[in-house]
Design a protein around this motif. Structure first.
Motif, PDB file in Angstrom:
ATOM      1  N   THR A 201       0.826  -1.205   0.000  1.00 39.01           N
ATOM      2  CA  THR A 201       0.000   0.000   0.000  1.00 39.01           C
ATOM      3  C   THR A 201       0.862   1.257   0.000  1.00 39.01           C
ATOM      4  O   THR A 201       0.545   2.254  -0.663  1.00 39.01           O
ATOM      5  CB  THR A 201      -0.929  -0.010   1.224  1.00 39.01           C
ATOM      6  N   LYS A 202       1.971   1.208   0.714  1.00 39.75           N
ATOM      7  CA  LYS A 202       2.864   2.371   0.800  1.00 39.75           C
ATOM      8  C   LYS A 202       3.581   2.656  -0.517  1.00 39.75           C
ATOM      9  O   LYS A 202       4.157   3.729  -0.686  1.00 39.75           O
ATOM     10  CB  LYS A 202       3.905   2.153   1.900  1.00 39.75           C
ATOM     11  N   TYR A 207      -0.932   6.819  -1.992  1.00 35.29           N
ATOM     12  CA  TYR A 207      -0.331   6.929  -0.669  1.00 35.29           C
ATOM     13  C   TYR A 207       0.896   7.842  -0.708  1.00 35.29           C
ATOM     14  O   TYR A 207       1.087   8.699   0.173  1.00 35.29           O
ATOM     15  CB  TYR A 207       0.071   5.535  -0.179  1.00 35.29           C
ATOM     16  N   ARG A 215      -2.462   9.240   5.024  1.00 37.64           N
ATOM     17  CA  ARG A 215      -1.680   8.003   5.087  1.00 37.64           C
ATOM     18  C   ARG A 215      -2.037   7.189   6.339  1.00 37.64           C
ATOM     19  O   ARG A 215      -2.217   5.968   6.275  1.00 37.64           O
ATOM     20  CB  ARG A 215      -0.185   8.328   5.100  1.00 37.64           C
ATOM     21  N   VAL A 218      -5.423   5.499   5.885  1.00 35.16           N
ATOM     22  CA  VAL A 218      -5.360   4.349   4.976  1.00 35.16           C
ATOM     23  C   VAL A 218      -4.785   3.136   5.697  1.00 35.16           C
ATOM     24  O   VAL A 218      -5.337   2.027   5.622  1.00 35.16           O
ATOM     25  CB  VAL A 218      -4.516   4.692   3.731  1.00 35.16           C
TER      26      VAL A 218
END
Length: 252
Positions: A201-202, A207, A215, A218
């Motif tokens: 995801t990062k 993001y 951030r 999420v």
């Protein structure tokens, strides 16, 4: 006909694309590779020279090298190219973009663009890539995407803001320099841990361009979904379903 998937104007495309200028080591570690089946389908018989555009850290470059091709890899990010040179030392790495490769005319049998065509101006890129292709050369476009036909993966993609998800019926835009566009789908699974999904995801453009509060939100939502709602133990391994969507077209 396009049905779904990211719709980006030039300004937004440039802004999001810039998010990948740094972080090559993280991208290389957490992003999945591609199934060899996709590369075999894209590359025409008898091809010798390949250009991988938007090559990033060399995820698709490695498959082209494994097929015995002489590969030139182009990317605008020096950070990404540094990783590519480490992991794919047999490739020739150069700074450039799909719209301006800086390479000579008619030098390649096949040009591939993996996970990057949506960052390009498709018409300008088509003109440039047709220029560097030999007569009747092949343009190959590739995307990995989460298999959102699986309900839990569909919700995961929403939480991750995995924007590069296309619906059935999507076809990428290519310029008039190419004809005979056809598609191919490979179904596969990536073995990951819940921690891997947090790191994946990062690496997403959403993001990377978000503020700290977004951030945090999420990651908190993802942590809740994986470890409370599903529920998986922290660090538990699971099979993450993917589709690899590939298209090829011949130089007119």
């Amino acid at each position: 006909m396009v049905r779904g998937g990211p719709r980006l104007d030039h300004g937004r495309r440039t802004e999001l694309g810039q998010s990948f200028q740094d972080g090559g080591r993280h991208y290389q570690r957490v992003r999945p590779g591609y199934p060899a089946e996709s590369a075999r389908w894209l590359v025409p018989a008898g091809a010798r020279d390949a250009l991988d555009v938007g090559a990033g850290t060399g995820k698709f470059t490695a498959l082209l090298l494994a097929m015995g091709l002489d590969v030139t890899a182009v990317d605008p990010s020096a950070d990404m190219l540094a990783q590519l040179k480490t992991h794919c030392p047999a490739a020739t790495a150069a700074a450039g973009t799909a719209e301006a490769t800086g390479l000579r005319d008619a030098a390649f049998d096949v040009v591939t663009v993996a996970q990057a065509w949506h960052w390009c101006d498709p018409l300008a890129a088509s003109t440039e890539l047709a220029r560097v292709l030999r007569p009747h050369g092949t343009l190959g476009l590739v995307w990995n995407q989460l298999d959102t036909s699986v309900p839990w993966v569909h919700r995961l993609s929403r939480i991750m803001h995995a924007g590069d998800v296309y619906r059935p019926g999507h076809k990428p835009v290519v310029g008039p320099e190419f004809h005979g566009l056809e598609g191919h789908v490979t179904h596969w699974q990536d073995r990951v841990t819940t921690s891997d999904l947090m790191e994946l995801t990062k690496s997403r453009s959403y993001y990377l361009r978000a503020g700290e509060s977004t951030r945090a939100k999420v990651l908190a939502n993802l942590d809740w979904y994986l470890h409370e709602h599903l529920p998986h133990a922290p660090g538990q391994e699971l099979d993450l379903p993917y589709l690899t969507l590939a298209w090829r077209a011949a130089k007119a």
